[in-house]
Motif scaffolding. Structure first.
Motif, PDB file in Angstrom:
ATOM      1  N   ALA A 204      40.187  36.133  37.813  1.00  0.00           N
ATOM      2  CA  ALA A 204      39.918  35.833  39.186  1.00  0.00           C
ATOM      3  C   ALA A 204      40.974  36.016  39.982  1.00  0.00           C
ATOM      4  N   LEU A 205      41.030  36.736  40.952  1.00  0.00           N
ATOM      5  CA  LEU A 205      41.626  36.877  42.210  1.00  0.00           C
ATOM      6  C   LEU A 205      41.662  36.783  43.496  1.00  0.00           C
ATOM      7  N   ASP A 206      42.669  36.089  44.227  1.00  0.00           N
ATOM      8  CA  ASP A 206      42.849  36.004  45.441  1.00  0.00           C
ATOM      9  C   ASP A 206      43.953  36.630  45.885  1.00  0.00           C
ATOM     10  N   GLU A 207      43.602  37.275  47.376  1.00  0.00           N
ATOM     11  CA  GLU A 207      44.616  38.182  47.697  1.00  0.00           C
ATOM     12  C   GLU A 207      45.166  38.088  49.033  1.00  0.00           C
ATOM     13  N   GLY A 208      45.362  36.662  49.178  1.00  0.00           N
ATOM     14  CA  GLY A 208      45.723  36.079  51.109  1.00  0.00           C
ATOM     15  C   GLY A 208      44.979  35.781  51.591  1.00  0.00           C
ATOM     16  N   ARG A 209      43.718  35.050  50.886  1.00  0.00           N
ATOM     17  CA  ARG A 209      42.265  34.526  51.226  1.00  0.00           C
ATOM     18  C   ARG A 209      42.879  33.169  51.851  1.00  0.00           C
ATOM     19  N   SER A 210      43.668  32.096  50.946  1.00  0.00           N
ATOM     20  CA  SER A 210      44.186  31.051  50.692  1.00  0.00           C
ATOM     21  C   SER A 210      44.873  31.194  51.879  1.00  0.00           C
ATOM     22  N   PHE A 211      46.311  31.367  51.332  1.00  0.00           N
ATOM     23  CA  PHE A 211      47.491  31.451  52.204  1.00  0.00           C
ATOM     24  C   PHE A 211      47.976  32.792  52.519  1.00  0.00           C
ATOM     25  N   GLU A 212      49.116  32.871  53.598  1.00  0.00           N
ATOM     26  CA  GLU A 212      49.022  34.547  53.537  1.00  0.00           C
ATOM     27  C   GLU A 212      50.401  34.456  53.211  1.00  0.00           C
ATOM     28  N   GLY A 213      50.356  35.879  52.240  1.00  0.00           N
ATOM     29  CA  GLY A 213      51.455  36.754  51.271  1.00  0.00           C
ATOM     30  C   GLY A 213      51.432  35.347  49.656  1.00  0.00           C
ATOM     31  N   ILE A 214      50.560  35.229  50.199  1.00  0.00           N
ATOM     32  CA  ILE A 214      50.159  34.742  48.245  1.00  0.00           C
ATOM     33  C   ILE A 214      49.340  35.031  48.031  1.00  0.00           C
ATOM     34  N   VAL A 215      48.982  35.781  46.518  1.00  0.00           N
ATOM     35  CA  VAL A 215      48.496  36.446  45.728  1.00  0.00           C
ATOM     36  C   VAL A 215      47.810  34.909  44.256  1.00  0.00           C
ATOM     37  N   GLY A 216      46.790  35.175  44.131  1.00  0.00           N
ATOM     38  CA  GLY A 216      46.495  34.057  43.324  1.00  0.00           C
ATOM     39  C   GLY A 216      45.312  34.537  41.881  1.00  0.00           C
ATOM     40  N   VAL A 217      45.705  34.344  41.163  1.00  0.00           N
ATOM     41  CA  VAL A 217      45.467  34.916  39.526  1.00  0.00           C
ATOM     42  C   VAL A 217      44.849  33.526  39.210  1.00  0.00           C
ATOM     43  N   ALA A 218      43.391  33.462  38.427  1.00  0.00           N
ATOM     44  CA  ALA A 218      43.690  32.790  37.408  1.00  0.00           C
ATOM     45  C   ALA A 218      41.886  32.945  35.939  1.00  0.00           C
ATOM     46  N   VAL A 219      42.090  32.376  35.472  1.00  0.00           N
ATOM     47  CA  VAL A 219      40.816  32.383  34.691  1.00  0.00           C
ATOM     48  C   VAL A 219      40.453  31.236  34.087  1.00  0.00           C
ATOM     49  N   PRO A 220      38.766  30.987  33.357  1.00  0.00           N
ATOM     50  CA  PRO A 220      37.953  29.952  33.508  1.00  0.00           C
ATOM     51  C   PRO A 220      39.148  28.729  32.114  1.00  0.00           C
ATOM     52  N   LEU A 221      38.770  27.989  32.332  1.00  0.00           N
ATOM     53  CA  LEU A 221      39.558  27.158  31.117  1.00  0.00           C
ATOM     54  C   LEU A 221      38.130  26.230  30.169  1.00  0.00           C
ATOM     55  N   PRO A 222      37.118  26.326  29.333  1.00  0.00           N
ATOM     56  CA  PRO A 222      36.052  25.449  29.276  1.00  0.00           C
ATOM     57  C   PRO A 222      36.397  24.465  28.373  1.00  0.00           C
ATOM     58  N   ALA A 223      36.129  23.245  29.273  1.00  0.00           N
ATOM     59  CA  ALA A 223      36.201  21.565  28.383  1.00  0.00           C
ATOM     60  C   ALA A 223      36.322  22.002  27.067  1.00  0.00           C
ATOM     61  N   TRP A 224      37.728  20.816  26.878  1.00  0.00           N
ATOM     62  CA  TRP A 224      38.223  20.516  25.545  1.00  0.00           C
ATOM     63  C   TRP A 224      36.524  19.919  24.468  1.00  0.00           C
ATOM     64  N   ALA A 225      36.332  18.568  25.380  1.00  0.00           N
ATOM     65  CA  ALA A 225      35.313  17.762  24.695  1.00  0.00           C
ATOM     66  C   ALA A 225      33.353  18.216  26.069  1.00  0.00           C
ATOM     67  N   ILE A 233      42.036  27.979  34.887  1.00  0.00           N
ATOM     68  CA  ILE A 233      44.140  28.006  35.151  1.00  0.00           C
ATOM     69  C   ILE A 233      44.384  29.101  36.033  1.00  0.00           C
ATOM     70  N   GLY A 234      45.797  28.605  36.164  1.00  0.00           N
ATOM     71  CA  GLY A 234      45.943  30.186  37.655  1.00  0.00           C
ATOM     72  C   GLY A 234      47.254  29.981  37.537  1.00  0.00           C
ATOM     73  N   VAL A 235      47.732  30.886  38.572  1.00  0.00           N
ATOM     74  CA  VAL A 235      48.917  31.621  39.025  1.00  0.00           C
ATOM     75  C   VAL A 235      49.192  32.093  40.095  1.00  0.00           C
ATOM     76  N   GLY A 251      47.325  37.722  34.232  1.00  0.00           N
ATOM     77  CA  GLY A 251      46.207  38.035  34.068  1.00  0.00           C
ATOM     78  C   GLY A 251      46.060  38.163  31.667  1.00  0.00           C
ATOM     79  N   ALA A 252      45.964  38.404  31.653  1.00  0.00           N
ATOM     80  CA  ALA A 252      46.299  38.848  30.312  1.00  0.00           C
ATOM     81  C   ALA A 252      47.315  37.596  29.407  1.00  0.00           C
ATOM     82  N   ALA A 253      47.948  36.936  30.301  1.00  0.00           N
ATOM     83  CA  ALA A 253      49.260  35.584  30.076  1.00  0.00           C
ATOM     84  C   ALA A 253      47.743  34.746  29.657  1.00  0.00           C
ATOM     85  N   LEU A 254      47.010  34.525  30.942  1.00  0.00           N
ATOM     86  CA  LEU A 254      46.766  33.478  31.221  1.00  0.00           C
ATOM     87  C   LEU A 254      45.390  33.281  30.182  1.00  0.00           C
TER      88      LEU A 254
END
Length: 271
Positions: A204-225, A233-235, A251-254
């Motif tokens: 997923a990509l957030d190009e300034g929708r939450s904070f001006e000047g900040i880009v968010g990158v995130a991926v789903p993290l399935p439940a452990w149990a 998990i995101g950056v 994105g690849a690292a996440l």
């Protein structure tokens, strides 16, 4: 008329208490929520007014919460106490993925430098549970315990991508997204289309929708149990370093981190 309205309000509170099996507990929880949302300490009068109860009743509740460390008294009134932080941390560390986050980030040449966060879906918000402090870009990202509307944030979009479109539409109809920046949009069709892109792209990509000047990158993290919530998990990246190449590398690292943080017994053998 004012006296009548006050009596009516008091009567409504009393009637609600009669239906509540533990009114003192309910009021105590409400006090914690009120203090959590406040911009600073609140006086006893303000707490009583917010609850619609007598000042003496509010005093007794605050004294009990203070004795338990859940609130603390300061010169300007009451604020949350350190016990609330301890309980919040204990809640987050119930989840294996939160406990392992820091080791996984430090093992990644990309993520060790970044602000990496884990969030869960709470109503229509991404609630931030854990944070690895990178040193590449200073202190950015979302504080622990904060919420961002899931329709706007990258972590929220990663969480929503695990729902079907009808579930997403129902959720956003009940909880419309606020306009936080010039790029914010809570339009449901736009969000659903963005989630399709997220699934196809792998993050997923957030190009300034939450904070001006900040880009968010995130991926789903399935439940452990089975009893655990789905996580994401995101950056968070400053826009001036969020080049196409860097975002792709993050994105690849996440995705690799998500695999490392997924219960081996629950992994898809197809990878």
């Amino acid at each position: 008329m004012a006296a009548t309205g006050g009596a009516g309000a008091a009567g409504a509170v009393e009637a609600a208490d009669q239906r509540d099996p533990a009114p003192a507990v309910t009021r105590g929880i409400r006090i914690l929520g009120i203090l959590a949302s406040a911009e600073g300490p609140m006086t006893l009068t303000e707490v009583a007014k917010a609850l619609g109860i007598a000042k003496s009743s509010a005093s007794n509740l605050c004294l009990a919460l203070e004795a338990g460390g859940m609130v603390e008294r300061v010169p300007l009134g009451f604020r949350l106490g350190r016990r609330s932080a301890e309980l919040g941390a204990a809640y987050a560390f119930q989840f294996n993925q939160v406990r392992e986050l820091f080791a996984v980030c430090e093992a990644s040449p990309v993520l060790r430098r970044e602000v990496v966060q884990i969030a869960m879906l709470a109503d229509a918000d991404a609630l931030y549970l854990a944070r690895h402090e990178g040193r590449a870009h200073g202190r950015i990202g979302t504080p622990l315990g904060s919420r961002l509307h899931a329709a706007l944030s990258a972590a929220g979009n990663a969480l929503l991508s695990g729902l079907d479109d009808d579930e997403v539409r129902a959720l956003l109809a009940a909880h419309p997204a606020p306009r936080l920046t010039s790029r914010s949009t809570g339009d449901v069709d736009a969000v659903v289309a963005r989630l399709a892109e997220t699934r196809a792209r792998g993050y997923a990509l957030d190009e300034g929708r939450s904070f001006e000047g900040i880009v968010g990158v995130a991926v789903p993290l399935p439940a452990w149990a089975p009893s655990d919530p789905a996580l994401a998990i995101g950056v968070a990246l400053p826009a001036d370093v969020a080049t196409r190449e860097h975002v792709s590398a993050v994105g690849a690292a996440l995705r690799a981190a998500a695999i490392a943080l997924t219960n081996p017994l629950g992994r898809d053998p197809r990878g």
